[in-house]
Design a protein around this motif. Sequence first.
Motif, mmCIF file in Angstrom:
data_model
loop_
_atom_site.group_PDB
_atom_site.id
_atom_site.type_symbol
_atom_site.label_atom_id
_atom_site.label_comp_id
_atom_site.label_asym_id
_atom_site.label_seq_id
_atom_site.Cartn_x
_atom_site.Cartn_y
_atom_site.Cartn_z
ATOM 1 N N PHE A 93 0.946 -1.219 0.015
ATOM 2 C CA PHE A 93 -0.046 0.011 -0.033
ATOM 3 C C PHE A 93 0.825 1.401 0.070
ATOM 4 C CE2 PHE A 93 -3.432 -3.045 1.214
ATOM 5 C CZ PHE A 93 -4.599 -2.558 0.430
ATOM 6 N N ILE A 94 2.037 1.182 0.578
ATOM 7 C CA ILE A 94 2.920 2.238 0.594
ATOM 8 C C ILE A 94 3.361 2.530 -0.934
ATOM 9 C CG2 ILE A 94 5.197 3.432 0.864
ATOM 10 C CD1 ILE A 94 5.184 1.922 3.933
ATOM 11 N N ASN A 95 3.691 1.733 -1.970
ATOM 12 C CA ASN A 95 3.781 1.975 -3.030
ATOM 13 C C ASN A 95 2.932 2.132 -3.953
ATOM 14 O OD1 ASN A 95 6.856 1.066 -3.959
ATOM 15 N ND2 ASN A 95 6.266 -0.335 -2.249
ATOM 16 N N LEU A 96 1.471 1.582 -3.648
ATOM 17 C CA LEU A 96 0.286 1.843 -4.273
ATOM 18 C C LEU A 96 0.178 3.342 -3.945
ATOM 19 C CD1 LEU A 96 -2.815 -0.270 -4.571
ATOM 20 C CD2 LEU A 96 -2.968 1.973 -4.226
ATOM 21 N N VAL A 97 -0.009 3.760 -2.945
ATOM 22 C CA VAL A 97 -0.260 5.311 -2.601
ATOM 23 C C VAL A 97 0.787 6.057 -3.222
ATOM 24 C CG1 VAL A 97 -0.600 7.121 -0.853
ATOM 25 C CG2 VAL A 97 -1.318 4.826 -0.529
ATOM 26 N N GLN A 98 1.951 5.787 -3.370
ATOM 27 C CA GLN A 98 3.105 6.622 -4.157
ATOM 28 C C GLN A 98 2.765 6.758 -5.467
ATOM 29 O OE1 GLN A 98 5.956 7.814 -2.230
ATOM 30 N NE2 GLN A 98 5.986 8.893 -4.306
ATOM 31 N N ALA A 99 2.299 5.684 -5.970
ATOM 32 C CA ALA A 99 1.748 5.615 -7.556
ATOM 33 C C ALA A 99 0.837 6.632 -7.843
ATOM 34 C CB ALA A 99 1.512 4.095 -8.090
ATOM 35 N N ASP A 128 6.334 -4.547 -5.721
ATOM 36 C CA ASP A 128 6.462 -4.361 -7.097
ATOM 37 C C ASP A 128 5.240 -4.307 -7.527
ATOM 38 O OD1 ASP A 128 7.691 -3.865 -9.682
ATOM 39 O OD2 ASP A 128 8.065 -6.036 -10.262
ATOM 40 N N VAL A 129 4.436 -3.080 -7.579
ATOM 41 C CA VAL A 129 2.991 -3.048 -7.785
ATOM 42 C C VAL A 129 2.715 -2.212 -9.034
ATOM 43 C CG1 VAL A 129 2.766 -1.119 -6.328
ATOM 44 C CG2 VAL A 129 0.650 -2.459 -7.009
ATOM 45 N N TYR A 130 1.696 -2.291 -10.040
ATOM 46 C CA TYR A 130 1.456 -1.919 -11.379
ATOM 47 C C TYR A 130 0.029 -1.736 -11.328
ATOM 48 C CZ TYR A 130 6.212 -3.230 -12.632
ATOM 49 O OH TYR A 130 7.475 -3.259 -12.635
ATOM 50 N N LEU A 131 -0.508 -0.379 -11.675
ATOM 51 C CA LEU A 131 -1.705 0.157 -11.567
ATOM 52 C C LEU A 131 -2.339 0.084 -13.157
ATOM 53 C CD1 LEU A 131 -1.911 2.636 -8.728
ATOM 54 C CD2 LEU A 131 -2.278 -0.065 -8.708
ATOM 55 N N MET A 132 -3.456 -0.156 -13.363
ATOM 56 C CA MET A 132 -4.160 0.289 -14.573
ATOM 57 C C MET A 132 -4.882 1.517 -14.658
ATOM 58 S SD MET A 132 -6.290 -3.427 -15.732
ATOM 59 C CE MET A 132 -7.051 -2.493 -17.177
ATOM 60 N N TYR A 133 -4.601 2.396 -15.763
ATOM 61 C CA TYR A 133 -5.097 3.688 -15.682
ATOM 62 C C TYR A 133 -5.969 3.967 -16.947
ATOM 63 C CZ TYR A 133 -5.228 8.759 -15.562
ATOM 64 O OH TYR A 133 -5.436 10.142 -15.765
ATOM 65 N N VAL A 134 -7.127 4.409 -16.680
ATOM 66 C CA VAL A 134 -8.165 4.848 -17.872
ATOM 67 C C VAL A 134 -8.078 6.137 -18.466
ATOM 68 C CG1 VAL A 134 -10.465 4.530 -18.410
ATOM 69 C CG2 VAL A 134 -9.432 2.707 -16.822
ATOM 70 N N GLU A 147 -12.395 6.316 -1.258
ATOM 71 C CA GLU A 147 -13.312 5.148 -0.820
ATOM 72 C C GLU A 147 -12.577 3.922 -1.347
ATOM 73 O OE1 GLU A 147 -15.567 5.541 1.259
ATOM 74 O OE2 GLU A 147 -15.055 7.661 1.415
ATOM 75 N N SER A 148 -11.998 4.034 -2.602
ATOM 76 C CA SER A 148 -11.705 2.774 -3.275
ATOM 77 C C SER A 148 -10.587 2.203 -2.437
ATOM 78 C CB SER A 148 -11.121 2.833 -4.874
ATOM 79 O OG SER A 148 -12.396 3.455 -5.397
ATOM 80 N N LEU A 149 -9.462 3.109 -1.862
ATOM 81 C CA LEU A 149 -8.480 2.731 -1.495
ATOM 82 C C LEU A 149 -8.743 2.031 0.105
ATOM 83 C CD1 LEU A 149 -5.476 2.517 -1.129
ATOM 84 C CD2 LEU A 149 -5.329 5.059 -0.062
ATOM 85 N N LYS A 150 -9.914 2.615 0.762
ATOM 86 C CA LYS A 150 -10.385 2.175 1.930
ATOM 87 C C LYS A 150 -10.692 0.711 1.821
ATOM 88 C CE LYS A 150 -11.514 6.826 3.902
ATOM 89 N NZ LYS A 150 -12.759 7.362 4.538
ATOM 90 N N LYS A 151 -11.625 0.593 0.758
ATOM 91 C CA LYS A 151 -12.193 -0.895 0.766
ATOM 92 C C LYS A 151 -10.990 -1.656 0.491
ATOM 93 C CE LYS A 151 -15.602 -3.162 -2.318
ATOM 94 N NZ LYS A 151 -16.571 -3.124 -3.386
ATOM 95 N N ARG A 183 -1.712 11.125 1.671
ATOM 96 C CA ARG A 183 -0.561 11.567 2.395
ATOM 97 C C ARG A 183 -0.649 10.958 3.880
ATOM 98 N NH1 ARG A 183 2.036 17.612 3.199
ATOM 99 N NH2 ARG A 183 3.953 16.930 3.984
ATOM 100 N N GLY A 184 -1.843 11.125 4.234
ATOM 101 C CA GLY A 184 -1.737 10.469 5.690
ATOM 102 C C GLY A 184 -1.910 8.949 5.996
ATOM 103 N N ILE A 185 -2.382 8.428 5.248
ATOM 104 C CA ILE A 185 -2.337 6.819 5.179
ATOM 105 C C ILE A 185 -0.999 6.545 4.946
ATOM 106 C CG2 ILE A 185 -3.145 6.544 2.919
ATOM 107 C CD1 ILE A 185 -3.865 4.397 5.889
#
Length: 483
Positions: A93-99, A128-134, A147-151, A183-185
């Motif tokens: 989640f640190i890397n996901l939020v950084q993205a 080593d996380v990768y995200l899809m972007y639309v 909300e998506s991140l909380k879930k 930033r907080g999470i």
Amino acid sequence: MANQLDDYWIEYIESNGTYIKMKKSQSEGFQQEDFQELQVKMIQSNYIPRLVPMTFEDVNNEVSVYYKIEGLRGLRSISKERPPSMQEYYSLFINLVQALQDSNNTMLNDNHFVLNEENIYIGKGYHDVYLMYVPIKQNNSRISVNESLKKLLLNMASEVRGLNGTQFKMILNYLKDPGFSLRGIKQLLSKLQDKQQEEMPVNRSQSEDDSNQEEYKIKKVRSLPPLSSKIKLYSILFGFLAIAVIWKFYTDSPSTVMLITSIILSLLVIAAVVVYWFIWRPGVEPIITEKEVKVKSKQFKQPVQSKTEENTETDHFGLGTEEQDGYQFTEADYNLPQREIAMSTETAVENKVRVDQPQNPTYDETMLLDASEMIPQANKPKVQNFLITNRDGSEERIELNSDNFIIGRAEKGTDFVENGVGVSRMHVEFIRLSDTYGLKDLGAKNGTYVNQEKVIPYKIHELEDEDDIQIGKTVYTYRVVYE
């Protein structure tokens, strides 16, 4: 195989690699005007870290988006096969939020990232996380990125091996905080990761192969975003031009002094290009990535403390400690996300008091605490958590005395054997959440019911005093007693 992503249509394709093809609908592609033109250009001309590589195909004025996922695996499939440890959960989640935060550097909108377990991809490890972007003008997502991140945080917590209940309680508190922010999470997860890593380094040998004695630690690396090929070419040409001008002066008036000066200036130009590529650029923030590094196996010994040190010991937040879960936590820790942590210092109200942390290389930030929280607290009441059930007219009491307490009919791997009708081998797990417990159904065939409502498997349900819990045909009453 085809599926839906929000209101769009996706299918998996094997053709010179593995791809996800996304269209507007099953029978219709996108139009050029559907896309954010600037975002498409940024994606096509730049390498963007942590972004699944994208290409666009225009056939008969209908555009399809291709995501290359070769060499990557979906987060859901990996977590089912090998559930993450607490360290891997934090790292993910640190890397996901950084993205999400880095998206501003490339003019992307964090609300256009896809944040679900099916469409988040993992490379060499959870870090080593990768995200899809639309890059569509009209965002069809029903919920915000927060909300998506909380879930996602809650869903993934149910998969964690050796979940630390106290630390998860702190995360849970912050998810409920109206001031929740990316930033907080990230700040909170980094603190919890450092705290746990100091207590017990990541040791892959124990979780995957007991015979392998190599240890791995997560190392944070700061680096600048990669340059586009055009900028690289311009910087190289500028360097050659500057060097040519320098040596032109030397050829006009050759001398030993000019020769030495030209060599030094040429080296400085080369150094300036290297610095611009890799070290510093004006107005550009470095990105933080995490990678696993191998360290030699060694014995970790608890330092011996004198009685004076024990009596005056403080935790990393500058308060007296209370030992729990193998680490020392305080009541202030439980409510950490509810207060303003270091990232909120600029918006703190005047009635806050600054308390500097003790000298510690890992925790060098300043916390903001209420003045009332600086007063030593009285001894906390002792808390007892237990289950009560009736068997053959007599009451049976089951003490919940560990951080993770499993009930099932299997004799191995459970803390309490329940042979009642409809009970699975590993039926339910009770997880300590500070003073109380949460309940997680372990995929039991007949399910688990709390107050006659079936709980969702593998998701943590926070319990309250006198909740009725049905496991198979057996009914327990959960009790919390303060002494």
